[in-house]
Enzyme design. Structure first.
Site, PDB file in Angstrom:
ATOM      1  N   ASP A  16      -8.607 -14.665 -11.828  1.00  0.00           N
ATOM      2  CA  ASP A  16      -8.166 -14.514 -13.225  1.00  0.00           C
ATOM      3  C   ASP A  16      -9.376 -14.524 -14.154  1.00  0.00           C
ATOM      4  O   ASP A  16      -9.448 -13.768 -15.123  1.00  0.00           O
ATOM      5  CB  ASP A  16      -7.205 -15.658 -13.590  1.00  0.00           C
ATOM      6  CG  ASP A  16      -6.323 -15.338 -14.784  1.00  0.00           C
ATOM      7  OD1 ASP A  16      -6.747 -14.543 -15.637  1.00  0.00           O
ATOM      8  OD2 ASP A  16      -5.214 -15.889 -14.883  1.00  0.00           O
ATOM      9  N   CYS A 244      -6.213 -11.706 -19.124  1.00  0.00           N
ATOM     10  CA  CYS A 244      -5.651 -10.555 -18.412  1.00  0.00           C
ATOM     11  C   CYS A 244      -6.029  -9.309 -19.194  1.00  0.00           C
ATOM     12  O   CYS A 244      -5.844  -9.256 -20.404  1.00  0.00           O
ATOM     13  CB  CYS A 244      -4.139 -10.703 -18.321  1.00  0.00           C
ATOM     14  SG  CYS A 244      -3.355  -9.241 -17.628  1.00  0.00           S
ATOM     15  N   ASN A 253      -7.922 -19.231 -18.865  1.00  0.00           N
ATOM     16  CA  ASN A 253      -7.052 -20.309 -18.403  1.00  0.00           C
ATOM     17  C   ASN A 253      -7.625 -21.613 -18.920  1.00  0.00           C
ATOM     18  O   ASN A 253      -8.806 -21.700 -19.232  1.00  0.00           O
ATOM     19  CB  ASN A 253      -7.063 -20.374 -16.872  1.00  0.00           C
ATOM     20  CG  ASN A 253      -6.452 -19.151 -16.252  1.00  0.00           C
ATOM     21  OD1 ASN A 253      -7.133 -18.167 -16.002  1.00  0.00           O
ATOM     22  ND2 ASN A 253      -5.165 -19.198 -16.015  1.00  0.00           N
TER      23      ASN A 253
HETATM   24  P1  HMG Z   1       0.255   2.909 -10.281  1.00  0.00           P
HETATM   25  O1  HMG Z   1      -0.700   3.873 -10.924  1.00  0.00           O
HETATM   26  O2  HMG Z   1       1.662   2.890 -10.790  1.00  0.00           O
HETATM   27  O3  HMG Z   1       0.264   3.057  -8.691  1.00  0.00           O
HETATM   28  O4  HMG Z   1      -0.338   1.445 -10.427  1.00  0.00           O
HETATM   29  P2  HMG Z   1       0.532   4.236  -7.744  1.00  0.00           P
HETATM   30  O5  HMG Z   1       1.218   3.658  -6.551  1.00  0.00           O
HETATM   31  O6  HMG Z   1       1.200   5.374  -8.481  1.00  0.00           O
HETATM   32  O7  HMG Z   1      -0.959   4.695  -7.311  1.00  0.00           O
HETATM   33  C1  HMG Z   1      -1.858   5.269  -8.219  1.00  0.00           C
HETATM   34  C2  HMG Z   1      -3.255   5.214  -7.649  1.00  0.00           C
HETATM   35  O8  HMG Z   1      -3.657   3.842  -7.466  1.00  0.00           O
HETATM   36  C3  HMG Z   1      -3.401   5.863  -6.286  1.00  0.00           C
HETATM   37  O9  HMG Z   1      -4.739   6.315  -6.192  1.00  0.00           O
HETATM   38  C4  HMG Z   1      -3.216   4.691  -5.350  1.00  0.00           C
HETATM   39  O10 HMG Z   1      -3.812   4.918  -4.108  1.00  0.00           O
HETATM   40  C5  HMG Z   1      -3.940   3.592  -6.087  1.00  0.00           C
HETATM   41  P3  HMG Z   1      -5.154   7.855  -6.489  1.00  0.00           P
HETATM   42  O11 HMG Z   1      -4.265   8.634  -5.562  1.00  0.00           O
HETATM   43  O12 HMG Z   1      -4.819   8.080  -7.938  1.00  0.00           O
HETATM   44  O13 HMG Z   1      -6.597   7.869  -6.171  1.00  0.00           O
HETATM   45  N1  HMG Z   1      -3.431   2.255  -5.745  1.00  0.00           N
HETATM   46  C6  HMG Z   1      -4.183   1.251  -5.272  1.00  0.00           C
HETATM   47  N2  HMG Z   1      -5.502   1.148  -4.995  1.00  0.00           N
HETATM   48  C7  HMG Z   1      -5.938  -0.031  -4.512  1.00  0.00           C
HETATM   49  N3  HMG Z   1      -5.144  -1.103  -4.317  1.00  0.00           N
HETATM   50  C8  HMG Z   1      -3.833  -1.045  -4.585  1.00  0.00           C
HETATM   51  C9  HMG Z   1      -3.308   0.167  -5.089  1.00  0.00           C
HETATM   52  N4  HMG Z   1      -2.074   0.561  -5.442  1.00  0.00           N
HETATM   53  C10 HMG Z   1      -2.166   1.826  -5.839  1.00  0.00           C
HETATM   54  N5  HMG Z   1      -3.057  -2.123  -4.388  1.00  0.00           N
HETATM   55  C11 HMG Z   1      -0.638  -0.815  -9.692  1.00  0.00           C
HETATM   56  C12 HMG Z   1       0.352   0.311  -9.930  1.00  0.00           C
HETATM   57  C13 HMG Z   1       0.146  -2.097  -9.492  1.00  0.00           C
HETATM   58  C14 HMG Z   1      -1.456  -0.510  -8.463  1.00  0.00           C
HETATM   59  C15 HMG Z   1      -1.562  -0.916 -10.927  1.00  0.00           C
HETATM   60  O14 HMG Z   1      -0.776  -1.015 -12.069  1.00  0.00           O
HETATM   61  C16 HMG Z   1      -2.510  -2.078 -10.848  1.00  0.00           C
HETATM   62  O15 HMG Z   1      -3.399  -2.137 -10.024  1.00  0.00           O
HETATM   63  N6  HMG Z   1      -2.335  -3.073 -11.739  1.00  0.00           N
HETATM   64  C17 HMG Z   1      -3.184  -4.230 -11.689  1.00  0.00           C
HETATM   65  C18 HMG Z   1      -2.907  -5.083 -12.822  1.00  0.00           C
HETATM   66  C19 HMG Z   1      -3.701  -6.363 -12.692  1.00  0.00           C
HETATM   67  O16 HMG Z   1      -4.429  -6.606 -11.737  1.00  0.00           O
HETATM   68  N7  HMG Z   1      -3.532  -7.229 -13.714  1.00  0.00           N
HETATM   69  C20 HMG Z   1      -4.188  -8.485 -13.731  1.00  0.00           C
HETATM   70  C21 HMG Z   1      -3.607  -9.464 -12.759  1.00  0.00           C
HETATM   71  S1  HMG Z   1      -2.052 -10.171 -13.316  1.00  0.00           S
HETATM   72  C22 HMG Z   1      -2.538 -11.469 -14.344  1.00  0.00           C
HETATM   73  O17 HMG Z   1      -3.701 -11.619 -14.667  1.00  0.00           O
HETATM   74  C23 HMG Z   1      -1.477 -12.434 -14.776  1.00  0.00           C
HETATM   75  C24 HMG Z   1      -1.539 -13.775 -14.030  1.00  0.00           C
HETATM   76  O18 HMG Z   1      -2.801 -14.393 -14.186  1.00  0.00           O
HETATM   77  C25 HMG Z   1      -0.456 -14.696 -14.562  1.00  0.00           C
HETATM   78  C26 HMG Z   1      -0.480 -14.777 -16.094  1.00  0.00           C
HETATM   79  O19 HMG Z   1      -1.456 -15.319 -16.671  1.00  0.00           O
HETATM   80  O20 HMG Z   1       0.464 -14.257 -16.665  1.00  0.00           O
HETATM   81  C27 HMG Z   1      -1.277 -13.583 -12.523  1.00  0.00           C
HETATM   82 MG    MG Z   2      -3.429 -15.546 -15.878  1.00  0.00          MG
END
Ligand code: HMG
Ligand code: MG
Length: 306
Positions: A16, A244, A253
């Site tokens: 995070d 985030c 955090n």
């Molecule tokens: P998308 O664009 O809807 O996914 O993203 P897709 O399935 O249509 O794929 C699009 C492209 O992404 C493709 O590549 C996939 O291969 C690739 P391209 O063909 O364009 O070259 N792809 C991936 N590559 C690597 N690893 C993967 C992956 N999945 C697809 N797993 C997706 C959907 C979820 C992947 C995207 O929205 C994403 O990566 N989001 C990440 C968001 C994130 O990390 N946010 C921060 C963490 S959450 C947080 O901080 C909150 C928390 O702390 C709690 C709080 O405080 O609230 C936990």
């Molecule tokens: Mg968080």
């Protein structure tokens, strides 16, 4: 209610904390941080995330970091996996480099779900279900992060009923424990307690953790409010790192150092050596070229300097 006598902290700083950094942080530094945290006595560390490198470039070195850490027995290492692609990447390495726990992450707010993981809440659950099943089949623990349980940067205040709905969906697909997250740090004690209460309708208190960002300086009182309900698992970041990328303006955090100082002062055990933890926070802050964002760290370092 009697307060817990022991608390387990999950340091989420390497994930995070560092996911939100604009400047590059090398895998070596991230590995160095994980090592310092485990040496300080942390028993759970959120190491990285297997998300799209286009969405979160800072986590693109996920496999390198997982490969580089020297694991300490008794420590649980977790990673975020939003879909099967992420899960498969997390277990592409030899068994000894697999995470002990994977985290699927959803939101109590529809708008945040769309911005953060590009799908609705219902779609997210459909994507998580095979990930949860595959992980459990391989003996990997599953945690569910629930974002925006108090407030959302796009929708404003979030009703506890929405938190209960998400918790129920998470339970339904086999998630074993959940994080009640205040993503943007707007919560105050009663509101956080309402979000916890809603979660308790579906998860036992032992399966709930608090994840509080400190944007409005409320994270410590919110921790205390959750402790009063019997919650004993909390997530925090050394040096107060974090945020985030899809929650603009939200700061880090709550600092692990501040939580440990408060808990030890209340006679609650954590198993963490505060001095070593402070040094871990200094290490990562020096790498980032700034001061640790922790009041306890600052006070103790001032005292050390005599
Ligand atoms: P998308 O664009 O809807 O996914 O993203 P897709 O399935 O249509 O794929 C699009 C492209 O992404 C493709 O590549 C996939 O291969 C690739 P391209 O063909 O364009 O070259 N792809 C991936 N590559 C690597 N690893 C993967 C992956 N999945 C697809 N797993 C997706 C959907 C979820 C992947 C995207 O929205 C994403 O990566 N989001 C990440 C968001 C994130 O990390 N946010 C921060 C963490 S959450 C947080 O901080 C909150 C928390 O702390 C709690 C709080 O405080 O609230 C936990
Ligand atoms: Mg968080």
């Amino acid at each position: 209610m009697k307060l817990p006598t022991r608390v387990k902290l999950v340091d989420v700083g390497p994930r995070d904390g560092l996911q939100n950094e604009k400047q590059p942080v090398s895998a070596e530094i991230k590995i160095g941080l994980v090592h310092r945290l485990q040496d300080a006595g942390l028993k759970e560390i959120e190491v990285t995330s297997f998300v799209s490198p286009k969405w979160v470039p800072q986590m693109a070195d996920n496999a390198e970091v997982m490969h580089g850490i020297q694991r300490k027995p008794g420590v649980l290492y977790s990673v975020l996996t939003p879909n099967m692609k992420g899960f498969e990447a997390a277990i592409a390495a030899p068994r000894e480099e697999w995470p002990d726990e994977i985290v699927v992450f959803g939101a109590a707010s529809e708008a945040f779900s769309q911005k953060n993981i590009n799908c609705s809440i219902a779609e997210s659950i459909e994507r998580f279900a095979p990930v949860v099943a595959a992980a459990r089949e391989k003996g990997i623990h599953v945690r569910g992060a629930m974002s925006c349980t108090v407030g959302c940067p796009y929708e404003g205040e979030i009703a506890p009923a929405k938190v209960a709905y998400l918790a129920q969906l998470m339970k339904g697909i086999g998630v074993q424990r959940v994080d009640v997250a205040d993503t943007i740090g707007v919560g105050t004690p009663r509101k956080v307690q309402a979000a916890m209460e809603a979660t308790l309708a579906h998860f036992d208190v032992d399966a709930i953790s608090g994840h509080f960002h400190d944007t409005y300086g409320q994270a410590l009182v919110n921790t205390l409010a959750a402790l009063e309900m019997g919650v004993w698992n909390f997530q925090s970041s050394s040096a107060g790192l974090g945020g985030c990328p899809y929650a603009k303006g939200a700061t880090g955090n709550v600092a692990t150092e501040d939580v440990v100082y408060m808990l030890h002062g209340m006679g609650i055990e954590t198993g963490i050596d505060l001095d070593k933890l402070i040094d871990a926070g200094v290490y990562i802050s020096e790498a980032l070229g700034r001061e640790p964002n922790s009041r306890a760290s600052k006070a103790i370092r001032t005292k050390r300097a005599g």
